[in-house]
Design a protein around this motif. Structure first.
Motif, PDB file in Angstrom:
ATOM      1  N   SER A  92       2.760  -1.501  -7.406  1.00 45.47           N
ATOM      2  CA  SER A  92       2.922  -1.929  -6.135  1.00 45.47           C
ATOM      3  C   SER A  92       1.331  -0.718  -5.817  1.00 45.47           C
ATOM      4  CB  SER A  92       3.298  -1.481  -5.534  1.00 45.47           C
ATOM      5  OG  SER A  92       3.562   0.674  -5.509  1.00 45.47           O
ATOM      6  N   ALA A 101       5.503  -1.871   0.048  1.00 43.05           N
ATOM      7  CA  ALA A 101       6.895  -2.561  -1.423  1.00 43.05           C
ATOM      8  C   ALA A 101       6.661  -0.799  -2.466  1.00 43.05           C
ATOM      9  CB  ALA A 101       5.410  -3.067  -2.048  1.00 43.05           C
ATOM     10  N   LEU A 184       2.037  -6.600  -6.512  1.00 39.99           N
ATOM     11  CA  LEU A 184       2.941  -5.726  -5.187  1.00 39.99           C
ATOM     12  C   LEU A 184       1.715  -5.329  -3.696  1.00 39.99           C
ATOM     13  CD1 LEU A 184       5.695  -4.428  -6.421  1.00 39.99           C
ATOM     14  CD2 LEU A 184       6.066  -6.682  -5.344  1.00 39.99           C
TER      15      LEU A 184
END
Ligand code: ZN
Length: 405
Positions: A92, A101, A184
């Motif tokens: 992420s 995320a 993400l």
């Protein structure tokens, strides 16, 4: 006695159906949400404190390993959970200002900690190995900016690997060669879904690995995972899932990781009305990922048709935060008044008191082809032109008093 033991074994091993599991995750979210984090602008130091807390509660379920450092020497860490042979890799915040995320991942870890004895968590941890890098770009997060401290968009550095952060991502992928990956991100909260005019709360992509955008086994598996995720999310936010443009980008990580043999799904956290801090979208990340982990663990996702993914409408950028429809705009110098729609987007700034949302006039005129998160009726109401000139900063509350009643 035998019956009781048999019953217990049955309870422990029987898995909930996918849709039941995701509904329970959604409805019981408040019981496992990671409450230590409640705003998007957390930095590396805070993340490390949160990981320390989770490490204590997860005990031997989690391994935390520093796998490198950012250009400014902040640690980048890999969290490993589970012992299964199916490896799922998640990273992420390679863009520092895209933290939604990361928050969802902390929720997800807290869920695993609190529900370690449930049949579903046991199944996930026995069939899969979760490899998680939260906050790949801690220097960017420190400044709440997209790029790394060296000024590079690391999602265009997958080939040259000039940044330490990009090298860490590549090395970790190569070390484990995971079957499935989740990339993400956050996207502009003003994308809408196709021509529906509804905001895209989540957008998905199974990136192309070549210019021709052909399917191979790796990309097809990514599309099945994306289809499964779509079915989960549609239960809660139907008509709000968009598909991200799949034009091949030779320098990006998603496209290259797909090429290197890991089935990648890009998850873009978008917008949701009155959710500037993206707390609802964080919840969707958590619920969506846990649900999909479970369907990977039980292999049920393999039966999902890739058509679900293929049929998601494309992300379209035709959305404003607010449109005031058919307002009368009057001019004090004698020019005749006109009827116009006024588009206003909310902009996030921050001062000593924290985040401040301001409005900015971004379009004027016939805006009937556009959608908005909020539409206010301006008919029969008048405003002086000097108060809503293009690009002006406006006070949303004052405008609301004039137009939304
Ligand atoms: Zn991004």
């Amino acid at each position: 006695m035998k019956t009781i033991i048999f019953f217990l074994v049955l309870v422990m091993t029987t898995q909930l159906a996918d849709s039941q599991f995701s509904k329970i995750l959604f409805e019981s979210y408040d019981s496992y949400k990671f409450n230590d984090i409640s705003s998007r602008r957390f930095k590396h130091g805070e993340l490390m404190n949160h990981l320390e807390t989770l490490k204590k509660s997860l005990g031997d379920l989690i391994k935390v390993e520093q796998i490198g450092s950012s250009a400014e020497n902040r640690s980048i860490n890999l969290l490993t959970l589970g012992t299964g042979k199916m490896k799922i890799f998640l990273w992420s915040q390679m863009h520092g200002d895209e933290p939604t995320a990361t928050m969802g991942l902390l929720d997800l870890l807290n869920y695993i900690s609190k529900n370690r004895n449930s049949a579903e968590v046991k199944k996930i941890l026995s069939e899969t190995t979760l490899l998680i890098i939260p906050m790949l770009n801690p220097d960017g997060a420190e400044r709440f900016q997209r790029r790394t401290s060296q000024g590079i968009d690391m999602n265009r550095d997958a080939m040259r690997l000039q940044t330490p952060e990009a090298r860490i991502l590549k090395a970790t992928r190569d070390r484990f060669n995971p079957e499935i990956g989740f990339n993400l991100h956050d996207q502009d909260p003003r994308y809408s879904v196709g021509d529906k005019g509804t905001v895209a709360v989540i957008s998905l992509l199974a990136p192309a690995y070549n210019v021709e955008k052909t399917d191979n086994a790796v990309r097809t598996r990514a599309k099945k995972v994306a289809s499964e995720l779509t079915l989960v999310l549609q239960q809660f936010v139907s008509n709000h899932i968009g598909k991200y443009d799949d034009t091949f980008e030779p320098r990006a990580f998603g496209d290259n990781i797909q090429k290197w043999g890991t089935s990648v799904v890009l998850i873009e956290s978008g917008g949701w009305n009155n959710d500037g801090e993206k707390m609802f979208i964080r919840k969707l990340n958590c619920v969506g990922l846990l649900s999909v982990f479970h369907s990977i663990a039980t292999t049920s996702y393999e039966k999902t048709s890739i058509d679900v993914y293929e049929n998601i409408p494309m992300n379209t950028k035709n959305l404003f935060d607010i449109i005031i429809e058919k307002a009368t705009i009057s001019f004090s110098d004698g020019r005749s008044s006109i009827i116009a729609d006024i588009a206003i987007n909310k902009e996030e700034t921050h001062d000593s008191t924290g985040i401040v949302w301001k409005g900015r006039v971004v379009d004027l005129g016939d805006l009937s082809v556009f959608s908005a998160n909020e539409k206010w009726n301006g008919a029969g109401r008048s405003i002086d032109a000097s108060l809503i000139e293009m690009n002006d900063i406006v006070n949303i509350h004052e405008l609301k008093n004039i137009f939304s009643k």
